[in-house]
Design an enzyme around this catalytic site. Structure first.
Site, PDB file in Angstrom:
ATOM      1  N   ASP A  87       0.844  -1.243  -0.032  1.00  0.00           N
ATOM      2  CA  ASP A  87      -0.132  -0.262  -0.131  1.00  0.00           C
ATOM      3  C   ASP A  87       0.675   1.290  -0.045  1.00  0.00           C
ATOM      4  OD1 ASP A  87      -2.570  -0.530  -0.386  1.00  0.00           O
ATOM      5  OD2 ASP A  87      -2.924  -1.364   1.494  1.00  0.00           O
ATOM      6  N   GLU A 117      -5.236   4.876  -0.168  1.00  0.00           N
ATOM      7  CA  GLU A 117      -3.966   3.547  -0.048  1.00  0.00           C
ATOM      8  C   GLU A 117      -3.065   4.565   0.629  1.00  0.00           C
ATOM      9  OE1 GLU A 117      -4.430   1.143  -1.182  1.00  0.00           O
ATOM     10  OE2 GLU A 117      -4.115   1.519  -3.446  1.00  0.00           O
ATOM     11  N   HIS A 120      -5.091   3.317   3.875  1.00  0.00           N
ATOM     12  CA  HIS A 120      -4.869   1.582   4.457  1.00  0.00           C
ATOM     13  C   HIS A 120      -3.383   1.607   4.759  1.00  0.00           C
ATOM     14  CE1 HIS A 120      -7.261   0.482   0.139  1.00  0.00           C
ATOM     15  NE2 HIS A 120      -8.032   1.398   1.038  1.00  0.00           N
ATOM     16  N   TYR A 124      -2.852  -0.495   9.100  1.00  0.00           N
ATOM     17  CA  TYR A 124      -2.143  -1.088   9.755  1.00  0.00           C
ATOM     18  C   TYR A 124      -1.194  -0.853  10.563  1.00  0.00           C
ATOM     19  CZ  TYR A 124      -2.763  -2.682   5.441  1.00  0.00           C
ATOM     20  OH  TYR A 124      -3.177  -3.242   4.021  1.00  0.00           O
ATOM     21  N   GLU A 184      -2.581  -5.354  -6.888  1.00  0.00           N
ATOM     22  CA  GLU A 184      -4.128  -4.535  -5.972  1.00  0.00           C
ATOM     23  C   GLU A 184      -4.847  -6.204  -5.990  1.00  0.00           C
ATOM     24  OE1 GLU A 184      -4.973   0.061  -6.193  1.00  0.00           O
ATOM     25  OE2 GLU A 184      -4.301  -0.676  -7.955  1.00  0.00           O
ATOM     26  N   GLU A 218      -9.979  -1.781  -3.414  1.00  0.00           N
ATOM     27  CA  GLU A 218      -9.212  -3.068  -3.609  1.00  0.00           C
ATOM     28  C   GLU A 218      -9.985  -2.791  -5.331  1.00  0.00           C
ATOM     29  OE1 GLU A 218      -5.989  -1.691  -3.779  1.00  0.00           O
ATOM     30  OE2 GLU A 218      -5.562  -1.970  -1.412  1.00  0.00           O
ATOM     31  N   HIS A 221     -10.478  -0.121  -7.117  1.00  0.00           N
ATOM     32  CA  HIS A 221      -9.231   0.557  -7.465  1.00  0.00           C
ATOM     33  C   HIS A 221      -8.658  -0.367  -9.556  1.00  0.00           C
ATOM     34  CE1 HIS A 221      -7.999   2.140  -3.646  1.00  0.00           C
ATOM     35  NE2 HIS A 221      -8.367   2.196  -4.180  1.00  0.00           N
TER      36      HIS A 221
HETATM   37 ZN    ZN Z   1      -5.288  -0.306  -0.673  1.00  0.00          ZN
HETATM   38 ZN    ZN Z   2      -5.589   0.535  -4.342  1.00  0.00          ZN
END
Ligand code: ZN
Ligand code: ZN
Length: 344
Positions: A87, A117, A120, A124, A184, A218, A221
């Protein structure tokens, strides 16, 4: 043919662009006057899917993480480490592609994609800061550097991006999109399967909820990049060559091979609920889906149906805001909650 960057402003050009790449546009975006009619629906969909990690209460996962088996904990952290690298570079790649998109509406979508992104990646850090000490979190964020199978797998895709970044021409853009769809639309998927498998055992449901949101993003995407790929080939049909088809076939096959190797090492047959043979078939199935989505022949004979039947409920990404988990007895509460992340 080299790609020209979109100028900040072109007073002589129309607001509605003349092409996806190497076209002309004033760079003024009017959603009511766009060259690619599908872009507005995509814009609305991306807005509707907006989410942030702060919505997700990690309390239950914090309690459950120490109760996972050592193998599950290890796989959990390795997968998060993998996703964090993918990401991160994806944010940058999307920004670079955006520079060469000469249509303001598609550029806008690419900027939104890049922003997702970033979220994302934030998720984490959010998950890890809830579950493990800071030193462990730092270690996980360095797995991409220190874990050989992870490195091999990631180098494959980052090298594909590098060619475009260093020499932005039509061919390298098209090839980098094949790598994008692998990143992705394939490289995330055995990781997704691992988290959904935990969720169906009522474990780590908050993390899996986040993974489900990421999966939903995703999905959009991949579709956006596949559409750009097809529009570029429509505008430059001379690039639709047997070499490109061969490249796509061999790249998808290599990607599936790397993904299977990684899944064997990280997930293996020691995780309750996942059969490695099924996971391999699942990876080949997705390689077929993605190749087909870009308009190529499916690289693997057979593998036309999803062998992980149970995963369908989790991958059902057309539910908008009411995601899978909200239809079950509430496993988590969407509240603003401080997980300690802000203090770090
Ligand atoms: Zn992502
Ligand atoms: Zn993505």
């Amino acid at each position: 043919m080299n790609l020209t960057k979109r100028p900040i402003m072109d007073p002589e050009a129309p607001n509605r662009s003349t092409g996806m790449i190497n076209g002309r546009c004033s760079n003024v975006l009017n959603w009511d006057d766009i060259a690619y009619p599908w872009a507005y629906a995509k814009y609305k969909r991306m807005l509707a899917n907006f989410w942030t990690p702060f919505e997700i209460n990690m309390a239950q996962d914090v309690k459950q993480f120490p109760q996972l088996t050592a193998r599950e904990q290890d796989a959990f952290l390795k997968i998060i480490g993998l996703l964090a690298l993918l990401d991160s570079i994806q944010t940058d790649y999307a920004g670079r592609v955006a520079d060469y998109i000469t249509d303001p509406s598609i550029n806008a979508l690419m900027i939104m994609l890049a922003q997702q992104e970033v979220i994302h990646n934030h998720s984490y850090s959010y998950v890890l800061s809830s579950l493990v000490p800071k030193a462990k979190q730092d270690e996980v964020f360095d797995f991409w550097r220190n874990e050989p199978t992870l490195r091999k797998r990631n180098d494959f895709v980052t090298n594909g991006y590098k060619a475009f970044a260093e020499k932005p021409n039509v061919e390298n853009l098209l090839r980098s999109i094949v790598f994008d769809v692998i990143l992705e639309g394939l490289f995330f998927y055995s990781g997704f399967a691992f988290f959904y498998n935990l969720a169906r055992q009522q474990k780590m449901v908050a993390t899996s909820t986040m993974i489900n949101y990421i999966n939903r993003d995703e999905h959009i995407h991949v579709d956006l990049f596949a559409k750009i790929f097809k529009e570029v080939l429509n505008e430059y049909p001379e690039y639709r060559t047997p070499e490109l088809a061969d490249f796509a076939r061999s790249t998808f096959m290599k990607a599936a091979e790397l993904e299977i190797e990684w899944a064997g090492e990280i997930i293996g047959n020691d995780i309750d609920g996942i059969d490695l043979a099924d996971l391999e078939a699942y990876i080949k199935f997705y390689a077929n889906v993605r190749a087909h989505q870009l308009g190529f022949d499916r690289p693997f004979d057979g593998y036309r149906t999803n062998p992980l039947r149970w995963i369908k409920a989790y991958e059902e990404v057309d539910l908008g805001k009411s995601d899978f988990f909200e239809q079950k007895p509430r496993q988590y509460t969407k509240v603003q909650v401080d997980n300690g992340f802000d203090e770090l």
